[in-house]
Design a protein around this motif. Structure first.
Motif, mmCIF file in Angstrom:
data_model
loop_
_atom_site.group_PDB
_atom_site.id
_atom_site.type_symbol
_atom_site.label_atom_id
_atom_site.label_comp_id
_atom_site.label_asym_id
_atom_site.label_seq_id
_atom_site.Cartn_x
_atom_site.Cartn_y
_atom_site.Cartn_z
ATOM 1 N N LEU A 114 49.265 -6.023 6.868
ATOM 2 C CA LEU A 114 49.219 -4.671 6.310
ATOM 3 C C LEU A 114 50.581 -3.995 6.421
ATOM 4 O O LEU A 114 51.097 -3.425 5.442
ATOM 5 C CB LEU A 114 48.150 -3.860 7.050
ATOM 6 C CG LEU A 114 47.514 -2.667 6.344
ATOM 7 C CD1 LEU A 114 46.847 -3.093 5.062
ATOM 8 C CD2 LEU A 114 46.508 -1.995 7.272
ATOM 9 N N LEU B 115 45.103 -2.050 1.504
ATOM 10 C CA LEU B 115 44.082 -2.965 1.995
ATOM 11 C C LEU B 115 43.329 -3.618 0.842
ATOM 12 O O LEU B 115 43.050 -4.815 0.854
ATOM 13 C CB LEU B 115 43.116 -2.219 2.917
ATOM 14 C CG LEU B 115 42.302 -3.058 3.902
ATOM 15 C CD1 LEU B 115 43.212 -3.909 4.769
ATOM 16 C CD2 LEU B 115 41.438 -2.158 4.767
ATOM 17 N N GLN C 37 43.161 -7.621 -0.411
ATOM 18 C CA GLN C 37 41.913 -8.363 -0.628
ATOM 19 C C GLN C 37 41.983 -9.185 -1.910
ATOM 20 O O GLN C 37 41.309 -10.210 -2.030
ATOM 21 C CB GLN C 37 40.730 -7.398 -0.661
ATOM 22 C CG GLN C 37 40.368 -6.851 0.724
ATOM 23 C CD GLN C 37 39.185 -5.903 0.683
ATOM 24 O OE1 GLN C 37 39.239 -4.847 0.058
ATOM 25 N NE2 GLN C 37 38.109 -6.289 1.342
ATOM 26 N N THR D 52 40.864 -10.600 4.228
ATOM 27 C CA THR D 52 39.823 -9.669 4.648
ATOM 28 C C THR D 52 40.473 -8.536 5.442
ATOM 29 O O THR D 52 41.608 -8.686 5.935
ATOM 30 C CB THR D 52 38.790 -10.379 5.527
ATOM 31 O OG1 THR D 52 39.441 -10.837 6.729
ATOM 32 C CG2 THR D 52 38.171 -11.563 4.794
ATOM 33 N N PRO D 53 39.798 -7.391 5.585
ATOM 34 C CA PRO D 53 40.385 -6.310 6.389
ATOM 35 C C PRO D 53 40.763 -6.756 7.799
ATOM 36 O O PRO D 53 41.793 -6.340 8.329
ATOM 37 C CB PRO D 53 39.267 -5.254 6.402
ATOM 38 C CG PRO D 53 38.521 -5.482 5.123
ATOM 39 C CD PRO D 53 38.554 -6.972 4.922
ATOM 40 N N GLU D 54 39.926 -7.609 8.406
ATOM 41 C CA GLU D 54 40.243 -8.080 9.750
ATOM 42 C C GLU D 54 41.496 -8.951 9.745
ATOM 43 O O GLU D 54 42.368 -8.824 10.611
ATOM 44 C CB GLU D 54 39.062 -8.880 10.321
ATOM 45 C CG GLU D 54 37.791 -8.057 10.551
ATOM 46 C CD GLU D 54 37.017 -7.828 9.266
ATOM 47 O OE1 GLU D 54 37.330 -8.493 8.242
ATOM 48 O OE2 GLU D 54 36.109 -6.958 9.273
ATOM 49 N N ALA E 139 43.889 -8.931 7.532
ATOM 50 C CA ALA E 139 45.064 -8.142 7.153
ATOM 51 C C ALA E 139 45.668 -7.424 8.353
ATOM 52 O O ALA E 139 46.852 -7.077 8.336
ATOM 53 C CB ALA E 139 44.689 -7.136 6.070
ATOM 54 N N ARG E 140 44.867 -7.203 9.385
ATOM 55 C CA ARG E 140 45.363 -6.513 10.587
ATOM 56 C C ARG E 140 45.799 -7.494 11.675
ATOM 57 O O ARG E 140 46.137 -7.079 12.782
ATOM 58 C CB ARG E 140 44.290 -5.563 11.123
ATOM 59 C CG ARG E 140 43.980 -4.403 10.170
ATOM 60 C CD ARG E 140 42.983 -3.416 10.786
ATOM 61 N NE ARG E 140 42.786 -2.254 9.937
ATOM 62 C CZ ARG E 140 41.859 -2.155 8.998
ATOM 63 N NH1 ARG E 140 41.026 -3.171 8.800
ATOM 64 N NH2 ARG E 140 41.748 -1.069 8.266
#
Length: 645
Positions: free
Chosen positions: A398, A418, A422, A427-429, A431-432
């Protein structure tokens, strides 16, 4: 008895298991290609087979007495050992003694002689001279100088040394993880030939489609934790996979429709306060659980290049341009090249011939040491770095992309960072997560996301295909084909070049730059050859940084350098060559008939259900006949051209 068996193997690092009761059987002589999306766990599976990773459950079994060897994916960055020391290291105790004896035998002092006698006695006790002969033989077979240090060799020759180490122990099964990464085309061709002569079993991971077509006798796909085997060639696998996905979607749709009907029935029963069929209720609960456990196939990466304002019609023009560092032969010399808006150019050449230097010269990052380079107007460049140097490994995906922004503008539309990630399957997880834990494919996708988040009318891609899975690679090809700006690609992926570029620029290692119409295959048809194929310098005598031989020269090429005239005329055909030319059409016809017969055999529906050794032998025979046909046709074209002069 199977050579390798994986029985209900499971492994999980997070919420979703990488391997979920996965099973696989590899027979002797098979060459199995393991395919799957980036992050599915292909490299992890190879590590489980080699014993480097222990699964959570299941059984991994090698046939009793079977020998397993691994060709590592990553090349050593700093290794001062000689090629002899590396290869002999395949035999732990004996190899160390052999390397020591090899070193001491070149010393003259008394202490060295005393130690030499002790080492010699121990080697005789361990039957070390037989192993020494095996090491010496395979080094000679692969054309490797035993005294060359590994850190002075090019990537292709490092891979050659490591393959010699893997095969010197005569393994029954060989594991390879992306063996063609960072290799130039001659090195890949040599690797294909060497592996084609290996009679043991192979289990390998690759996204190089040309390599897969040449090597694989069976395709196994790792999909959502399960291993699915396709006893077919790569192209047939693509057809079968598409049909399998269509059938899966149809079955899921039918299941979802039935579940919806059962949900409506249970709600209606509650509303009417009727007594419900408890067996049907239990079946509904089971259907809900099955739906909850279903692992939906991840979406396909979806991205597009953001076009900038058009550049001028002329992108760059060079006139007798050259560049060198003042240390001998110029890297680029007497180059006359014109790049126009919309051109899609592929740069081809062996490693070390100056492809990256040429790109920097065309973009104005380097000033020519001779001649002139004229840049066009309104040039906005996006650069894809093969070393992923644009990524900060300590930051997450990110932060790498956003650079402090919450939204980015893509083709006139604001997108949340975000949500944009995708589209590149993060996935958001994920990406972090810090980039340092990403696989090579994930880093490549992140760099593409960063690259395409900025407007550009010139795309420069340096080895973009390394680590990308096939689906993402095909989407990238589509986007580059539709891109209205200029594309400059450095790649050793033969199929990628054929699918993307309209012009091939070849660097021969002597500083000359040659221009051809079409992609890689067109370049080959027009007589394009690498110096090593034409009897040029041996790459093991090649300087790692300049790509030229010790005498600074390379083999001559048949094509004409860009902007230069060739004054010499081809010699007339001799009587012997005329006879050869007359015989070639008959040879071509005979080879075509043999190929047609073999293709008919392979097309039989029961072909792949036969004995694996026979299947493998037939496929190898077909590949051999096709290669010979190509050579004969090329020879015929060469002689025919000379005869027409």
């Amino acid at each position: 008895m199977p050579l390798l068996t994986l029985d209900s193997v499971s492994l999980a690092y997070g919420m979703q298991p990488l391997l979920d009761q996965a099973s696989l059987v590899v027979e002797a002589g098979e060459r199995v290609c393991l395919l799957g999306r980036n992050g599915e766990g292909k490299s992890t599976l190879l590590k489980i087979v080699s014993g480097e990773v222990v699964p959570d459950g299941g059984l991994v079994r090698l046939e009793d007495g079977a020998v397993l060897a691994v060709l590592p994916q990553n090349l050593p960055t700093e290794d001062a050992r000689t090629a002899y020391e590396v290869v002999s290291g395949a035999f732990p105790e004996t190899g160390g003694l052999l390397a020591e004896f090899h070193h001491l035998s070149q010393q003259a002092d008394e202490a060295s002689l005393d130690r030499l006698m002790k080492v010699q006695e121990r080697l005789e006790a361990l039957d070390g001279w037989r192993l020494d002969q095996k090491v010496t033989t395979i080094l000679a077979q692969y054309g490797i100088d035993p005294e060359r240090r590994l850190d002075t060799l090019s990537g292709g020759w490092q891979r050659r040394v490591l393959l010699a180490r893997a095969l010197v122990g005569e393994p029954d099964i060989l594991l390879l993880d992306e063996p063609t990464n960072h290799l130039d085309v001659p090195a890949i061709a040599w690797l294909e030939e060497a592996l084609g002569q290996f009679r043991g079993a192979m289990l390998f991971v690759s996204h190089d489609r040309a390599f897969i077509r040449r090597m694989a006798t069976r395709i196994v796909e790792l999909d959502r934790g399960h291993l699915v085997s396709f006893a077919a060639t790569y192209d047939k696998y693509l057809e079968l996979k598409e049909k399998a996905l269509e059938e899966e979607e149809r079955q899921n749709a039918l299941f979802d429709k039935r579940l919806k009907q059962e949900e409506a029935w249970i709600r209606q029963g509650i509303k009417a306060r009727r007594t419900r069929n408890m067996g049907r209720v239990r079946a509904l609960k089971a259907m809900r659980e099955e739906h909850r456990q279903r692992r939906v196939r991840g979406g396909t990466a979806s991205f597009a290049v953001e076009d900038a304002a058009r550049s001028g019609k002329l992108v760059v023009e060079t006139r007798d341009a050259g560049f060198g560092y003042g240390q001998g032969a110029d890297i680029i010399r007497e180059m006359n090249l014109t790049v126009l808006r919309g051109d899609k150019i592929g740069l081809v050449g062996e490693n070390g011939t100056g492809k990256t230097t040429l790109v920097r010269l065309l973009l104005g990052d380097l000033k020519p040491t001779e001649g002139a380079v004229r840049l066009g107007t309104n040039l906005q460049v996006a650069y894809f770095d093969q070393l992923r140097g644009e990524l900060d490994l300590t930051r997450n995906a990110l932060d790498n992309l956003s650079e402090g922004r919450e939204f980015i503008e893509i083709n006139g539309q604001n997108k949340h960072v975000l949500g944009y990630l995708q589209e590149f399957l993060f996935t958001p997880e994920r990406a972090r997560s810090p980039v340092r834990v990403f696989s090579g494919g994930e880093r490549a996708r992140l760099l593409l996301a960063k690259l395409f988040s900025k407007p550009a009318n010139i795309l420069v891609l340096d080895e973009p295909t390394n680590d990308l899975d096939v689906e993402t690679l095909e989407l990238l090809e589509e986007q580059l084909a539709e891109f209205k700006g200029t594309v400059i690609v450095i790649s050793h992926d033969r199929e990628f070049l054929d699918n993307v570029v309209t012009e091939t620029v070849f660097l021969d290692g002597t500083g000359h730059v040659r221009e051809y119409v079409g992609g890689y295959s067109d370049w080959r048809r027009q007589g394009g050859r690498f110096p090593s194929e034409a009897g040029g310098n041996r790459p093991d005598k090649q300087d790692k940084h300049t790509g030229t031989g010790q005498n600074g020269k390379s083999a001559k090429q048949a094509a004409k350098p860009v902007g230069q005239s060739t004054k010499s005329k081809p010699a007339k055909l001799s009587y012997k060559l005329k006879l050869e030319l007359d015989e070639l059409p008959g040879k071509i016809e005979a080879l075509e008939q043999e190929i047609a017969t073999l293709q008919s055999t392979i097309a039989d529906a029961d072909f792949y259900s036969g004995p694996p050794n026979e299947v493998s032998a037939t496929l190898e025979e077909l590949a051999d006949r096709e290669a010979r046909l190509e050579q004969v046709i090329e020879r015929w074209m060469e002689l025919e051209e000379q005869a027409s002069q």
